[in-house]
Design an enzyme around this catalytic site. Structure first.
Site, mmCIF file in Angstrom:
data_model
loop_
_atom_site.group_PDB
_atom_site.id
_atom_site.type_symbol
_atom_site.label_atom_id
_atom_site.label_comp_id
_atom_site.label_asym_id
_atom_site.label_seq_id
_atom_site.Cartn_x
_atom_site.Cartn_y
_atom_site.Cartn_z
ATOM 1 N N LEU A 76 -3.355 -7.064 -7.811
ATOM 2 C CA LEU A 76 -3.602 -7.214 -6.369
ATOM 3 C C LEU A 76 -2.374 -6.827 -5.548
ATOM 4 C CD1 LEU A 76 -2.028 -9.973 -5.223
ATOM 5 C CD2 LEU A 76 -3.874 -11.092 -6.436
ATOM 6 N N ARG A 77 -2.664 -6.346 -4.332
ATOM 7 C CA ARG A 77 -1.590 -6.065 -3.375
ATOM 8 C C ARG A 77 -1.524 -7.221 -2.395
ATOM 9 N NH1 ARG A 77 -4.381 -1.392 -0.522
ATOM 10 N NH2 ARG A 77 -6.074 -2.739 -1.168
ATOM 11 N N CYS B 103 7.733 -6.872 -5.833
ATOM 12 C CA CYS B 103 7.249 -6.268 -7.087
ATOM 13 C C CYS B 103 7.923 -4.943 -7.446
ATOM 14 C CB CYS B 103 5.746 -6.076 -7.015
ATOM 15 S SG CYS B 103 4.886 -7.626 -6.739
ATOM 16 N N PHE C 191 -0.763 5.900 -1.312
ATOM 17 C CA PHE C 191 0.642 5.779 -1.727
ATOM 18 C C PHE C 191 1.415 7.087 -1.581
ATOM 19 C CE2 PHE C 191 1.629 1.486 -3.131
ATOM 20 C CZ PHE C 191 0.402 0.918 -2.871
ATOM 21 N N GLY D 291 9.630 -1.698 -0.631
ATOM 22 C CA GLY D 291 10.290 -2.973 -0.936
ATOM 23 C C GLY D 291 9.288 -3.958 -1.480
HETATM 24 C C1 UGA Z 1 2.305 -3.846 -5.601
HETATM 25 C C2 UGA Z 1 1.169 -3.032 -6.249
HETATM 26 O O1 UGA Z 1 0.629 -2.121 -5.280
HETATM 27 C C3 UGA Z 1 0.065 -3.962 -6.761
HETATM 28 O O2 UGA Z 1 -0.929 -3.190 -7.439
HETATM 29 C C4 UGA Z 1 0.683 -4.970 -7.739
HETATM 30 O O3 UGA Z 1 -0.285 -5.895 -8.216
HETATM 31 C C5 UGA Z 1 1.779 -5.746 -7.021
HETATM 32 O O4 UGA Z 1 2.791 -4.817 -6.555
HETATM 33 C C6 UGA Z 1 2.391 -6.719 -7.985
HETATM 34 O O5 UGA Z 1 2.986 -6.289 -8.976
HETATM 35 O O6 UGA Z 1 2.164 -7.944 -7.849
HETATM 36 P P1 UGA Z 1 2.663 -5.082 -3.234
HETATM 37 O O7 UGA Z 1 4.078 -5.281 -3.683
HETATM 38 O O8 UGA Z 1 1.892 -6.236 -2.687
HETATM 39 O O9 UGA Z 1 1.759 -4.517 -4.464
HETATM 40 O O10 UGA Z 1 2.687 -3.964 -2.095
HETATM 41 P P2 UGA Z 1 2.321 -2.412 -1.969
HETATM 42 O O11 UGA Z 1 1.135 -2.285 -1.093
HETATM 43 O O12 UGA Z 1 2.269 -1.754 -3.277
HETATM 44 O O13 UGA Z 1 3.599 -1.878 -1.155
HETATM 45 C C7 UGA Z 1 4.916 -1.900 -1.728
HETATM 46 C C8 UGA Z 1 5.912 -1.236 -0.805
HETATM 47 O O14 UGA Z 1 5.699 0.173 -0.768
HETATM 48 C C9 UGA Z 1 5.865 -1.701 0.646
HETATM 49 O O15 UGA Z 1 7.183 -1.845 1.136
HETATM 50 C C10 UGA Z 1 5.137 -0.588 1.349
HETATM 51 O O16 UGA Z 1 5.427 -0.498 2.712
HETATM 52 C C11 UGA Z 1 5.638 0.622 0.575
HETATM 53 N N1 UGA Z 1 4.740 1.802 0.642
HETATM 54 C C12 UGA Z 1 3.480 1.730 0.119
HETATM 55 C C13 UGA Z 1 5.204 2.984 1.185
HETATM 56 O O17 UGA Z 1 6.351 3.076 1.641
HETATM 57 N N2 UGA Z 1 4.369 4.084 1.200
HETATM 58 C C14 UGA Z 1 3.096 4.039 0.700
HETATM 59 O O18 UGA Z 1 2.403 5.061 0.735
HETATM 60 C C15 UGA Z 1 2.650 2.828 0.152
#
Ligand code: UGA
Length: 429
Positions: free
Chosen positions: A153-154, A260, A249, A257
């Site tokens: 999950l996100r 995770c 993504f 950040g």
């Molecule tokens: C992430 C994974 O997406 C989940 O599948 C996983 O379960 C989770 O880690 C975990 O291990 O528990 P999360 O950390 O909630 O989920 O957030 P994301 O939506 O993945 O975003 C992570 C970071 O990447 C954020 O800072 C977001 O702003 C950044 N991001 C995301 C970008 O800079 N560009 C994108 O296109 C997508």
């Protein structure tokens, strides 16, 4: 089915609520008695869209309850999920002490066959260690199975992701727990992959590292776009239409950040190192992420020149939209970097201000996003909250000493902003 979840963080609490929602009988355990009291009284310690309603509904229906006693949780269910933190250590490896402690507690409380399922993100071979620990500490010598069932999950979309998962991964050492695991997930109608425990554990780290790699890739492309006068969003749109790549993504940003990606990348590099592989590709993913933040700070200083005594408005403190989580937030890091240069900050976030106050001091917290620009020399967008797109740009233009915006999330149309008189600097455009 009767299920117990140990740990009521983002993963544990949402998992418990969603399992109850599909009809299972769920007990959530947390060793933080104060937190359990809040939950028992109907309070939710985190912000997650849809979670509060789900918890209230299922508590009222008698399907969801909370306790601080692991023994009680173990006694009440046949399947025990572990969802406790696995925080990073200074050398990048994972602190496994919470998992180990819970394994011992479960072992001491077990008096009949149990399936012990790990949901936390853990290094490969953790399943073996958990099984060995339970064997050693279970004096009654009852039978048990250990299962790996990583969670994908996100934050911010946790309920949605849990109710409609892309896939459910079940790692086992024997066939005995498979039927029960499939029954638990049957109501979710998702593809289920049954594999060995080591592969299941690796799927989680490999997935998160790949997603981080995707972001660093597009961030690297954004540097090229800026140098060549191209638009990274157009490039991402064109790339994303290839089904093998996909558009998700591929949003260039000031860096990723959260609790995770940074942690899991370090852990995966460390795990690789321990088995004798130098995962250089992932080290590069990490460096690109650091450079992306440096480049953004440089963009700000190139335009504002001296930051000392400048007033800067910052929109966004959470590590991404739809969450109040500020752990490893690029927005917080940016604020601290600007403060270090002597800038005074006015900041706002729709949900994360309370949590930000615990890590970011010496700034002015502003309740109204439209008032952030008041008396400032520039505005910065640090988190991709949808509501920031509704910012009153005309009001902001008047409130700023000069209309300057640094958009670390590409929320606005660059051509329109420039036409409206803004000095507008974004990522890869
Ligand atoms: C992430 C994974 O997406 C989940 O599948 C996983 O379960 C989770 O880690 C975990 O291990 O528990 P999360 O950390 O909630 O989920 O957030 P994301 O939506 O993945 O975003 C992570 C970071 O990447 C954020 O800072 C977001 O702003 C950044 N991001 C995301 C970008 O800079 N560009 C994108 O296109 C997508």
């Amino acid at each position: 089915m009767k299920l117990t979840i140990i740990g009521t963080g983002y993963v544990g609490l949402v998992t418990g609520a969603c399992f109850a929602e599909v009809g299972h009988q769920v007990v959530c355990v947390d060793n933080d008695a104060a937190k359990v009291k809040v939950l028992q009284a109907g309070g939710i310690p985190i912000y997650e869209p849809g979670l509060e309603e789900l918890v209230k509904k299922n508590v009222a229906a008698g399907r969801l309850s909370f306790t601080s006693s692991t023994a009680e949780g173990v006694a009440k269910s046949d399947v025990i999920f572990i969802a406790v933190p696995t925080p990073p250590q200074p050398d990048g490896s994972v602190d496994m002490s919470f998992i180990e402690k819970v394994a011992r507690e479960i072992a001491s409380a077990m008096t009949a066959y149990k399936i012990v399922v790990d949901k936390s993100t853990v290094p490969v071979k953790t399943g073996d260690q958990v099984a060995e620990t339970i064997k050693r500490y279970n004096k009654a010598k009852v039978e048990f199975d250990v299962v790996s069932n990583p969670e994908f999950l996100r934050e911010g979309f946790a309920v949605e992701d849990l109710m409609k998962p892309d896939r459910v991964v079940i790692g086992v050492r024997s066939q005995r727990p498979v039927a029960a695991m499939k029954e638990i997930y049957e109501p979710f109608n998702a593809p289920i992959i049954v594999t060995d425990i080591n592969s299941a554990e690796l799927i989680k780290h490999a997935s998160n590292s790949f997603l981080a790699l995707k972001i660093s890739y597009i961030n690297a492309v954004s540097v090229l776009c800026e140098a060549a006068g191209a638009n990274v969003q157009e490039v991402a749109a064109g790339m994303g239409m290839d089904a093998r790549i996909g558009r998700r993504f591929l949003n260039a940003s000031l860096g990723f950040g959260g609790s995770c990606f940074p942690k899991d990348l370090s852990a995966f590099v460390k795990i690789a190192e321990q088995v004798g592989y130098d995962f250089r590709l992932l080290k590069e993913v990490q460096s690109i992420n650091v450079e992306q933040m440096n480049r953004f700070v440089k963009k700000i200083t190139e335009i504002l020149w001296v930051l000392k005594d400048k007033n800067i408005g910052v929109l966004g403190l959470a590590f991404k939209q739809n969450t109040d989580d500020v752990r490893q937030s690029p927005a917080i890091e940016l604020c601290q970097r600007l403060q270090k240069e002597g800038a005074r900050l006015r900041v706002h976030d729709p949900k994360a201000m309370e949590k930000a106050r615990t890590v970011l001091s010496g700034v002015t917290y502003v309740d109204d996003m439209n008032a952030v620009a008041d008396g400032c020399d520039a505005l910065v967008i640090a988190t991709e909250w949808d509501e920031f797109k509704q910012l009153d740009l005309e009001r902001a233009r008047r409130a700023l000493s000069h209309p300057i915006m640094f958009d670390g999330r590409n929320l606005f149309d660059a051509a329109e902003m420039e036409k409206a008189g803004w000095i507008y600097k974004s990522i890869g455009r």
